[in-house]
Write a protein that holds these residues in place. Structure first.
Motif, short mmCIF file in Angstrom:
data_model
loop_
_atom_site.label_atom_id
_atom_site.label_comp_id
_atom_site.label_asym_id
_atom_site.label_seq_id
_atom_site.Cartn_x
_atom_site.Cartn_y
_atom_site.Cartn_z
N CYS A 154 0.84 -1.20 0.00
CA CYS A 154 0.00 0.00 0.00
C CYS A 154 0.87 1.25 0.00
CB CYS A 154 -0.92 0.04 1.22
SG CYS A 154 -2.07 -1.32 1.27
N LYS A 155 1.96 1.19 0.85
CA LYS A 155 2.80 2.37 0.98
C LYS A 155 3.55 2.68 -0.31
CE LYS A 155 5.28 1.45 4.67
NZ LYS A 155 6.18 1.59 5.83
N TYR A 156 4.00 1.58 -0.98
CA TYR A 156 4.88 1.81 -2.13
C TYR A 156 4.15 1.65 -3.46
CZ TYR A 156 8.12 1.43 1.71
OH TYR A 156 8.74 1.62 2.90
N GLY B 95 3.24 -1.36 -7.70
CA GLY B 95 3.86 -0.14 -7.17
C GLY B 95 5.18 0.23 -7.81
N ILE B 96 5.99 0.92 -7.02
CA ILE B 96 7.23 1.50 -7.57
C ILE B 96 8.33 0.46 -7.79
CG2 ILE B 96 6.81 3.78 -6.57
CD1 ILE B 96 8.81 3.01 -4.34
N GLY B 97 8.20 -0.71 -7.14
CA GLY B 97 9.22 -1.77 -7.32
C GLY B 97 10.47 -1.50 -6.49
N PHE C 205 10.75 2.49 9.03
CA PHE C 205 12.07 2.36 9.66
C PHE C 205 12.89 1.22 9.07
CE2 PHE C 205 9.23 4.08 12.89
CZ PHE C 205 9.87 5.28 13.14
N GLY C 206 12.32 0.46 8.18
CA GLY C 206 13.07 -0.71 7.67
C GLY C 206 13.03 -1.87 8.63
N LEU C 207 11.97 -1.95 9.45
CA LEU C 207 11.87 -3.08 10.40
C LEU C 207 10.80 -4.08 9.99
CD1 LEU C 207 12.23 -1.27 13.84
CD2 LEU C 207 13.84 -2.83 12.76
N GLY C 208 9.91 -3.67 9.07
CA GLY C 208 8.78 -4.54 8.70
C GLY C 208 9.23 -5.88 8.13
N LEU C 209 10.05 -5.85 7.06
CA LEU C 209 10.45 -7.11 6.41
C LEU C 209 11.27 -8.03 7.31
CD1 LEU C 209 11.09 -6.05 2.70
CD2 LEU C 209 9.16 -7.31 3.68
N PRO C 210 12.24 -7.50 8.10
CA PRO C 210 12.94 -8.43 9.01
C PRO C 210 11.99 -9.14 9.96
CG PRO C 210 14.04 -6.31 8.98
CD PRO C 210 12.83 -6.16 8.14
N1 LIG Z 1 6.04 -3.70 -1.95
C1 LIG Z 1 7.12 -2.96 -2.03
N2 LIG Z 1 7.34 -2.17 -3.10
C2 LIG Z 1 8.45 -1.42 -3.20
N3 LIG Z 1 9.44 -1.43 -2.24
C3 LIG Z 1 9.27 -2.18 -1.16
C4 LIG Z 1 8.13 -3.00 -0.99
N4 LIG Z 1 8.26 -3.68 0.18
C5 LIG Z 1 9.43 -3.29 0.71
N5 LIG Z 1 10.04 -2.39 -0.08
C6 LIG Z 1 11.39 -1.82 0.17
O1 LIG Z 1 12.01 -2.51 1.20
C7 LIG Z 1 12.36 -1.64 2.28
C8 LIG Z 1 12.23 -2.36 3.59
O2 LIG Z 1 10.89 -2.63 3.89
P1 LIG Z 1 10.44 -2.69 5.37
O3 LIG Z 1 9.00 -3.07 5.44
O4 LIG Z 1 11.40 -3.56 6.07
O5 LIG Z 1 10.66 -1.25 5.92
P2 LIG Z 1 9.78 0.04 5.72
O6 LIG Z 1 8.51 -0.32 5.09
O7 LIG Z 1 10.64 1.01 5.03
O8 LIG Z 1 9.56 0.50 7.21
P3 LIG Z 1 8.63 -0.15 8.32
O9 LIG Z 1 8.01 -1.36 7.68
O10 LIG Z 1 9.56 -0.47 9.38
O11 LIG Z 1 7.65 0.90 8.67
C9 LIG Z 1 11.42 -0.51 2.13
O12 LIG Z 1 11.99 0.64 2.68
C10 LIG Z 1 11.28 -0.41 0.63
O13 LIG Z 1 12.36 0.30 0.09
#
Ligand SMILES: Nc1ncnc2c1ncn2[C@@H]1O[C@H](COP(=O)(O)OP(=O)(O)OP(=O)(O)O)[C@@H](O)[C@H]1O
Ligand SMILES: [Mg+2]
Length: 503
Positions: free
Chosen positions: A402-404, A430-432, A459-464
């Protein structure tokens, strides 16, 4: 009382072991030798017996011939033959090999009631065994009556005593007389051999014991020195030194132990490094909003009173930065919580229903983004695991999509079965993610440049966190993406009851 050290225990054990081993070997050797000596004495006795009966038989014939040559007949000839024989008897047993034994000659009285000792070579030959003599004559064959019960340990600690070998031999004498010759053998030669073996056997035994104890001590000393190395290393680790390595040379159990400990130390070191990195990253992330807040506080101090527009802007910025800090703190907490393994459940749930719930949540949160949400519309797809944790991971992925993704884009969540696994795909238009970032996005605090510049405030914590949840559920996660056209995260989960969650 302090328990005994391993070295002392091994020393006692070595002594007991050596005494038992050497003792039993010595004892067995001794029995073997003593048995050999006894049978040698037995052989000598029977040889003497044969020689004695042959000599008497020969002398009897000679005596009879001589009596006949003297022109005697009948009773007289027999009596003369008996007398001649008696005269030659002493000479028969004093020559040659026969000398080894002692001999006594008994003659039965005419009324067959008594035995008369008519000659003996020496005192040793006289044995008082009237019953044996009677039985020998009635059996008409040699009868051995000695030795009686040989002492088993004779010669081991005291002088050897193999006993007295006695054989009664029946004789047919001239003049219709019956006699018995007693063959007595005293095995002094064999006893001498046993006696002379005693001291060397004792000395060899003591030496063997000492060598066994010494060897065990040397081996134990070597093993303990290896253990000591391990202990020294463990002490260093205890003192916080995680770069020590135990010596792993050799193909033995201690080397295996050292390898396992080295692996453990490596793991501890990696974890300590990860922790240090995590704390450094987290404080760095916190430092940015704190610096922002301090900057705006200075602005407020300087111009806040005069410039209402500036004041409003500073207050809004402080508000934004403090919210960001609050969110970071909550993310950090959720990260730490996700690393705990204890609260992973293992229940049966429907992944399609869970996916729809996640999408519905995102749709309300991102209602102003004008996104199209597509979820699985088929019936239940069951699998085992922790539905709350899996929903959390899916929510993180859907949140990123949703964010990207630009307004008007599409966010899709699809599920399917593949053999004994379930595949879940979260894709967007999205933006990829740039190719160079793909390998790093699962690291903590990693954000691609494109998203940093965006106003999405992550913050880059979601995916970990998501990856940790999937790993701990025994699943896998991977990503495909193309800048400008979209991203697809794929999760593969086992449908079966999961094993113990991994660390
Ligand atoms: N669906 C997506 N489309 C484009 N880029 C993505 C997508 N998912 C992840 N990313 C990239 O991977 C990075 C790490 O994602 P992550 O969820 O860990 O952190 P975040 O979304 O930046 O912050 P947080 O989830 O901690 O609020 C993102 O900052 C983004 O650059
Ligand atoms: Mg995210």
């Amino acid at each position: 009382m302090r328990p005994l050290s391993i070295r002392a225990r091994v020393l006692y054990l070595a002594i007991v072991f050596a005494v038992l081993l050497v003792g039993s070997v010595t004892l067995a050797t001794y029995f073997f030798v003593a048995d050999g000596m006894a049978s040698s004495a037995q052989n000598t006795t029977w040889r003497l017996t044969r020689l004695a009966s042959q000599a008497v038989a020969k002398a009897t014939t000679t005596a009879k011939l001589q009596a006949a040559s003297e022109g005697l007949f009948g009773e007289d000839r027999e009596q003369e033959a008996f007398r001649l024989l008696m005269r030659t008897v002493p000479d028969l047993f004093t020559v040659g090999a026969v000398e080894e034994g002692a001999f006594a000659l008994y003659v039965q009285d005419a009324d067959e009631s008594q035995f008369r000792l008519v000659w003996f070579s020496d005192d040793r030959a006289v044995v008082d065994d009237a019953d044996g003599l009677v039985q020998t004559l009635s059996d008409r064959q040699p009868l051995q009556t000695g030795p009686v019960d040989r002492d088993l340990l004779t010669g081991m600690f005291t002088r050897a005593d193999l006993g007295k070998y006695i054989v009664h031999v029946p004789l047919d004498l001239p003049d219709n007389m019956a006699g018995v010759i007693d063959v007595v053998y005293l095995p002094t030669r064999e006893e001498g051999i046993l006696d002379s073996a005693r001291s060397p056997m004792f000395i060899v035994g003591v030496f063997a014991m000492m060598i066994a104890v010494l060897m065990m001590q040397v081996i134990m000393g070597w093993v303990l020195s290896l253990v000591d190395n391990v202990r020294t290393a463990a002490d260093s680790v205890d003192a916080g030194q995680l770069d020590v390595r135990l010596p792993e040379e050799g193909e033995h159990e201690i080397a295996d132990l050292a390898k396992s400990l080295n692996a453990l130390i490596d793991r501890l070191r990696r974890r300590a490094e990860a922790q240090t990195r995590f704390v450094a990253d987290a404080s760095h992330e916190l430092a940015t909003p704190v610096a922002g807040i301090r900057g705006y506080v200075n602005i407020l101090r300087a111009w806040g009173a005069e410039d209402p527009a500036m004041r409003e802007e500073a207050i809004a910025a402080i508000d934004r930065e403090s919210r960001r800090m609050a969110r970071l703190c909550s993310d950090l907490l959720s990260m730490i919580r996700s690393e705990g393994v204890l609260d992973f459940r293992n229940v049966r749930y429907d992944i399609n229903a869970a996916s729809r719930e996640v999408l519905a949540g995102a749709a309300t949160r991102y209602i102003d983004r004008n996104l199209e949400f597509v979820g699985p519309d088929e019936g239940p797809l069951w699998l085992y695991g922790d539905p709350d944790r899996i929903e959390e991971a899916l929510a993180i992925l859907v949140d990123n999509s949703c964010k990207y993704t630009e307004a008007g884009g599409r966010v899709q969540l699809a599920t399917r079965r593949h053999r004994d696994r379930v595949i879940v795909e979260v894709s967007d238009t999205g933006i990829g993610i740039p190719e160079k970032d793909l390998s790093s996005i699962f690291e903590r605090f990693y954000r691609s440049d494109a998203s940093r510049s965006q106003e999405t405030g992550g913050f880059g914590l979601g995916l970990p966190i998501a990856k940790h949840i999937i790993d701990a559920s025994g699943g896998m996660i991977w990503v495909r993406s193309k800048v400008g056209s979209g991203t697809t995260f794929t999760i593969s989960l086992s449908r079966n009851r999961a094993k113990e969650p991994k660390e």
